[in-house]
Design an enzyme around this catalytic site. Structure first.
Site, mmCIF file in Angstrom:
data_model
loop_
_atom_site.group_PDB
_atom_site.id
_atom_site.type_symbol
_atom_site.label_atom_id
_atom_site.label_comp_id
_atom_site.label_asym_id
_atom_site.label_seq_id
_atom_site.Cartn_x
_atom_site.Cartn_y
_atom_site.Cartn_z
ATOM 1 N N ASP A 44 5.402 -5.111 6.001
ATOM 2 C CA ASP A 44 5.758 -6.482 6.335
ATOM 3 C C ASP A 44 5.938 -7.388 5.115
ATOM 4 O O ASP A 44 6.935 -8.091 5.001
ATOM 5 C CB ASP A 44 4.636 -7.091 7.209
ATOM 6 C CG ASP A 44 4.961 -6.953 8.676
ATOM 7 O OD1 ASP A 44 6.023 -6.375 8.992
ATOM 8 O OD2 ASP A 44 4.161 -7.415 9.511
ATOM 9 N N HIS A 99 -10.136 5.537 1.340
ATOM 10 C CA HIS A 99 -8.803 5.690 0.757
ATOM 11 C C HIS A 99 -8.197 7.073 0.857
ATOM 12 O O HIS A 99 -6.997 7.231 0.661
ATOM 13 C CB HIS A 99 -8.841 5.251 -0.708
ATOM 14 C CG HIS A 99 -8.818 3.772 -0.868
ATOM 15 N ND1 HIS A 99 -9.944 3.004 -0.767
ATOM 16 C CD2 HIS A 99 -7.791 2.900 -1.065
ATOM 17 C CE1 HIS A 99 -9.630 1.724 -0.927
ATOM 18 N NE2 HIS A 99 -8.339 1.641 -1.104
ATOM 19 N N MET A 100 -8.990 8.103 1.121
ATOM 20 C CA MET A 100 -8.377 9.427 1.244
ATOM 21 C C MET A 100 -7.344 9.453 2.377
ATOM 22 O O MET A 100 -6.458 10.290 2.395
ATOM 23 C CB MET A 100 -9.436 10.498 1.470
ATOM 24 C CG MET A 100 -10.238 10.292 2.730
ATOM 25 S SD MET A 100 -11.104 11.791 3.242
ATOM 26 C CE MET A 100 -9.708 12.805 3.738
ATOM 27 N N GLY A 119 0.837 -1.215 0.000
ATOM 28 C CA GLY A 119 0.000 0.000 0.000
ATOM 29 C C GLY A 119 0.858 1.246 0.000
ATOM 30 O O GLY A 119 1.855 1.307 0.709
ATOM 31 N N ALA A 147 -12.772 11.916 20.533
ATOM 32 C CA ALA A 147 -13.861 10.937 20.387
ATOM 33 C C ALA A 147 -14.310 10.443 21.748
ATOM 34 O O ALA A 147 -13.540 10.429 22.701
ATOM 35 C CB ALA A 147 -13.390 9.762 19.538
ATOM 36 N N THR A 155 4.199 2.725 5.563
ATOM 37 C CA THR A 155 2.795 2.299 5.627
ATOM 38 C C THR A 155 2.095 3.214 6.612
ATOM 39 O O THR A 155 2.687 3.595 7.621
ATOM 40 C CB THR A 155 2.627 0.835 6.091
ATOM 41 O OG1 THR A 155 1.289 0.653 6.565
ATOM 42 C CG2 THR A 155 3.571 0.491 7.233
ATOM 43 N N ILE A 156 0.871 3.570 6.345
ATOM 44 C CA ILE A 156 0.185 4.474 7.268
ATOM 45 C C ILE A 156 -0.222 3.765 8.555
ATOM 46 O O ILE A 156 -0.572 4.404 9.530
ATOM 47 C CB ILE A 156 -1.068 5.130 6.629
ATOM 48 C CG1 ILE A 156 -2.123 4.098 6.270
ATOM 49 C CG2 ILE A 156 -0.690 5.958 5.413
ATOM 50 C CD1 ILE A 156 -3.474 4.726 5.943
ATOM 51 N N ASP A 157 -0.164 2.437 8.569
ATOM 52 C CA ASP A 157 -0.722 1.690 9.699
ATOM 53 C C ASP A 157 0.167 1.662 10.939
ATOM 54 O O ASP A 157 -0.305 1.338 12.032
ATOM 55 C CB ASP A 157 -1.046 0.252 9.271
ATOM 56 C CG ASP A 157 -2.189 0.192 8.292
ATOM 57 O OD1 ASP A 157 -3.042 1.097 8.325
ATOM 58 O OD2 ASP A 157 -2.240 -0.741 7.476
ATOM 59 N N ARG A 202 1.152 -5.227 -5.464
ATOM 60 C CA ARG A 202 1.328 -6.436 -4.658
ATOM 61 C C ARG A 202 1.549 -7.571 -5.643
ATOM 62 O O ARG A 202 0.774 -7.720 -6.582
ATOM 63 C CB ARG A 202 0.096 -6.684 -3.793
ATOM 64 C CG ARG A 202 -0.016 -5.723 -2.637
ATOM 65 C CD ARG A 202 -1.128 -6.111 -1.665
ATOM 66 N NE ARG A 202 -1.042 -5.305 -0.461
ATOM 67 C CZ ARG A 202 -1.566 -4.073 -0.332
ATOM 68 N NH1 ARG A 202 -2.228 -3.546 -1.344
ATOM 69 N NH2 ARG A 202 -1.427 -3.397 0.798
ATOM 70 N N ARG A 262 -6.626 -2.652 9.882
ATOM 71 C CA ARG A 262 -7.238 -3.980 9.887
ATOM 72 C C ARG A 262 -6.709 -4.804 11.065
ATOM 73 O O ARG A 262 -7.453 -5.492 11.734
ATOM 74 C CB ARG A 262 -6.925 -4.703 8.564
ATOM 75 C CG ARG A 262 -8.111 -5.432 7.976
ATOM 76 C CD ARG A 262 -7.781 -5.983 6.597
ATOM 77 N NE ARG A 262 -7.699 -4.920 5.586
ATOM 78 C CZ ARG A 262 -8.757 -4.448 4.917
ATOM 79 N NH1 ARG A 262 -9.970 -4.937 5.165
ATOM 80 N NH2 ARG A 262 -8.618 -3.506 4.024
ATOM 81 N N ASP A 303 2.312 -0.395 11.867
ATOM 82 C CA ASP A 303 2.276 -1.712 12.518
ATOM 83 C C ASP A 303 3.568 -2.505 12.294
ATOM 84 O O ASP A 303 3.526 -3.713 12.052
ATOM 85 C CB ASP A 303 1.073 -2.504 12.009
ATOM 86 C CG ASP A 303 1.073 -2.626 10.490
ATOM 87 O OD1 ASP A 303 1.895 -1.946 9.835
ATOM 88 O OD2 ASP A 303 0.273 -3.412 9.962
#
Lengths: 328, 328, 328, 328
Positions: free
Chosen positions: C107, C258-259, C15, C191, C130-132, C76, C176, C134
């Site tokens: 990863d 996706h933004m 991604g 929040a 990666t934006i995650d 990918r 995810r 992780d």
């Protein structure tokens, strides 16, 4: 009978403005749509005189609709003001088989284009691109709307610090000869006063207005000053004046400067640029020349370059009154 | 002879839109300027029926010109559609000595206001506030310009990822009955296709267009879909259709959703709101009633509420053609 | 003794994330600085297997530091998971005289790189993009900080409309397998609740929390839901649950989509990418291989790829407590 | 034995910074969470000496997490530097039954707080809030990250116009004594050179660097200059120097000014502020006093105020090297 147009050149000249790239893209793609060749001219009239050209197709203008500045670069040219310079440019144009030009810029750009048209009977169409909005024949020039948002966002930030410290800010915005930016951002950012080239408010009234604003309970104030304001004082001089003549103000100054010219164009400017590019190319293909495309009552219309240059773009003085009411 | 107006109420109703707060500020300050009292009504017609009022002065609307949403809150009211509901509202208004109302909202808001005006001969003026721009009698509703920028910026971000992965994106934007947002952001974000409620492009033409686009060398594509597009397929159904009927596409979907409604208003919307607020209050003071203020050819004009409701705001179909040319 | 490195290849895989372009720029310019050749590989491992290479010099990466996505494109690749695919890639690399690879991704990218390194004893260094967030071995992955700002700005907009209408919003953000984005934007956007993959809050506690929040006087609420939240309900199912089991809520849903992946990188991500690119190239030149560069306590350090892949990036659970206190 | 703390006061002092409001919110809500009373003190030490206090509960800090500036306002106080001033402040604090203070600000704020603590044995905890990042005991001060993004976005805009006109820009950014902002935005915006207070690059090396940059094919350049750069020349003097000593440059100057201080805080600053507020209040409740909370290796830790004031926050000189490599 005018020659059939098979190849169009496009250039940007004068100060750059957001939306210029969107206009270049539109000119190039409208040419492609009509199966016409398109040539980009670098650095405005400078590149025209040097034959600094590049053939462009629909893919050459990929991913530029949202980019500030101009991929064709821009310049101000002294040499093009001479007969020799223009003759040189004409020769390059002829050698490159360019049949017409789309000129993106302001007053200076159009004046050059009009003279060139007269001397060589060469078809030109102008697209008004400047953040100053000081062009007759269009309610909006390319980049004006974007600049308003850029400036208002910057003033919103300054407002944070002005409110936190109970300060008075003089903020200089672009506009040497025209108060369009100052007037609109003044209303849009909720400024207490707006100083513009078109109206002489006078120092006394400014002082009076600041006093009244304070009495009404306001603890911080913002005064927008166009570069060419009629009072004839720079923001630094205005600060000195208040420091010397008024008690209890903590005065600061900010000159927003060149950041006002850049950035991704607003949706409005992108749509306007796209529409103008189509109209410019299709007008040339329809045999029109020596016009500027402009937005008039929501429609893209043609105005003779002549009138666009000589005409005076009027500021909306209603906004001064709105500003006064909003400063209650 | 109409009663002299000494106190004006203001409310926001229907979907919120950026610029509503700027309009409230303008109404309140214009009242202050003319030494008229001003009362804020909370939650639209709901608050009107409950007498949920708050007295407002010039300082009450400090620092809200750049805030999205509405400090008066908004609601959709079923009860106000009944005679009893409106009678109840009228009683609260009388008790509070409110002489006239400024109604900020869309079609539904104005319909309620017009009926109320007829039943009680009570002065009302409408200010068009909705991001959808679907109101007759104004070239721009409050919030429309801001929403265009919000959406275009979101699509610019999606474009990054679309280009990086050579993908096709279907992006749903707001517009159940009107394609104004879709059309403008489609051109502004350089979308390959735009699906709107007003025109049935047909699935075949969409497929054909995507094929052509790919053949022209494009590796990624964006299709803008208004909520109420005429093809009648959601972005999810469109994705399924392409997955099943076209080879070699990596299709993704994005529903931009409620973020389109919020955010700091653009300079354009702030100026428009300020002008409309002044005009609304001053029209009431001049004895006018049952009108909507609107932007027509750059000026703030009055349109009978009646016409504003019955009239059909037309989309600019020229933009579909511009979009087609730009997709070359 | 390791071969002297004279030419380095760089690719982006998986991604896309903001900051990837800044990292590419840094790799290319660090090569130029050390008089090493640099080759861009298109579409990740896909391009590696097809020999889709492009020689790059310092000027090739002009004006990309602030662009989202990746100019080298990403993909990918299934085929690279086969021995044949990797053999094919190796042949292209040898033919192009590439001596080492910089791999920008997550990863999956690193796993592919590690196997490739083992099979062909080929030098590789990874940059976590990666934006995650992780990935073990770095406190921040490229794109994470930018994504936080993008998401928080979107939620600020939704908050406008939530407040105006007294609504409850369930907002789905990316993540995810990891709650980093949800946790940080949940605190950053204020929040009321945050649902993440790492902790099972349970539906009952969510319901209880919403009740308490309302009793404390709040009229609108925002609940952040990571894609892979432990409760195992989508935002749509959560909405249905509240609609059926709780009275008086006007519930809405937004899937940011996706933004979140795109946009100009934040200053932090640009600086991090620049530092990582320098370290990656200079580590290869110093004979290191099979490492990932990462930010550890403010310094750029090396972690064996092996550990980076097997290790588990931990979320900061303190943030859940901070969020609870802030929701008071 | 220390007195049990039942009421905490919070103030902001010195230059305002984005994230101060988020910190105020956090202090107030952490008090509410622990059933402690909270009092806001207006205008820093000025308000402390005047007893300008306001009781605050969880709802008082609604909707401020994303606002720049400080709702408690800030000031620089000369009088608090006198024994009388501090005595007066102490009396007001006693009368209001305030048991401890949270001080949000910079070096000057903490010095005042430490003396106050010593004179009256009054519990204080500091939260570092300043865009300059020049405080020992924390890797990041509140507002620093936001300011970096604000500045980088402004420079991106200036880059548009610099590139379009092939210009050299000297851009002044904040940082009288510390080069943190200049260094990071210099790398983040891809500046050719960075002038900071900590290192004397020398005019000759600057000139040399600009020459080399031009020879490498660059047509436009940006030089970042911290307010207190070591060369000791303002951006205006630097422009004059280049105009006089180097041929062929079109030099412009921009002083970014106060807009650097404002704006909505980044997600990072909001999260940091929330964490720091919790730690500050809970440290006071745990009997700690005379500390500053800070971010150290990702955790919120305490540093004695003493050390925070005397210590020297170090700039990351690695960034100068990264910048040099990136300017290849």
């Amino acid at each position: 009978m005018p020659k059939t147009i098979k190849k169009i050149g496009v250039l940007t000249s004068g100060g750059d403005a957001p939306g210029m790239n969107a206009a270049i893209r539109s000119v190039v793609r409208t040419c492609a749509y009509h199966k016409i060749e398109c040539v980009g001219v670098y650095r405005g009239y400078e590149g025209l005189m040097e034959g600094d050209f590049k053939s462009m197709n629909a893919r050459s203008v990929k991913d530029i609709i949202n980019k500030g500045g101009t991929i064709l670069k821009s310049a101000r040219s002294k040499e093009f003001r001479t007969v020799e310079g223009r003759k040189q440019a004409y020769n390059h144009i002829k050698n490159a088989n360019i049949d017409a030009l789309v000129l993106i810029g302001g007053d200076g750009t159009f004046t050059g284009g009009m003279i060139f048209n007269q001397e060589f009977d060469f078809p030109v169409i102008g697209i008004p691109g400047t953040i100053d909005n000081d062009i007759y024949g269009t309610s909006h020039t390319l980049g004006f709307d974007t600049a308003l948002n850029t400036v208002v966002e910057a003033i919103d930030k300054i407002r944070d610090t002005a409110s936190s410290h109970n300060r008075l800010f003089f903020i200089e915005v672009m506009g040497r000869d025209a108060g369009h930016i100052a007037l609109n951002v003044g209303v849009g950012a909720g400024a207490e006063e707006i100083l513009i080239p078109e109206e002489d408010m006078g120092l006394d009234r400014l002082v009076e207005s600041l006093r009244r604003s304070r009495e009404s309970g306001k603890t911080s104030s913002i005064v927008i000053v166009a570069e060419g304001d009629k009072i004839g004082k720079s923001v630094f001089e205005l600060k000195d004046y208040v420091d010397e003549n008024m008690e209890g103000y903590d005065v600061r100054v900010s000159v927003l400067g060149h950041m006002q010219r850049g950035g991704a164009p607003s949706c409005f400017d992108r749509v306007l640029a796209s529409r103008m590019g189509v109209k410019a190319v299709e007008s040339l293909l329809a045999g029109k020349t020596n016009y500027m495309v402009g937005l008039i009552n929501g429609e893209i219309e043609l105005t003779p370059l002549d009138s666009a240059i000589k005409g005076k773009s009027k500021i909306n003085l209603e906004l001064l009154r709105v500003s006064e009411i909003m400063s209650t």
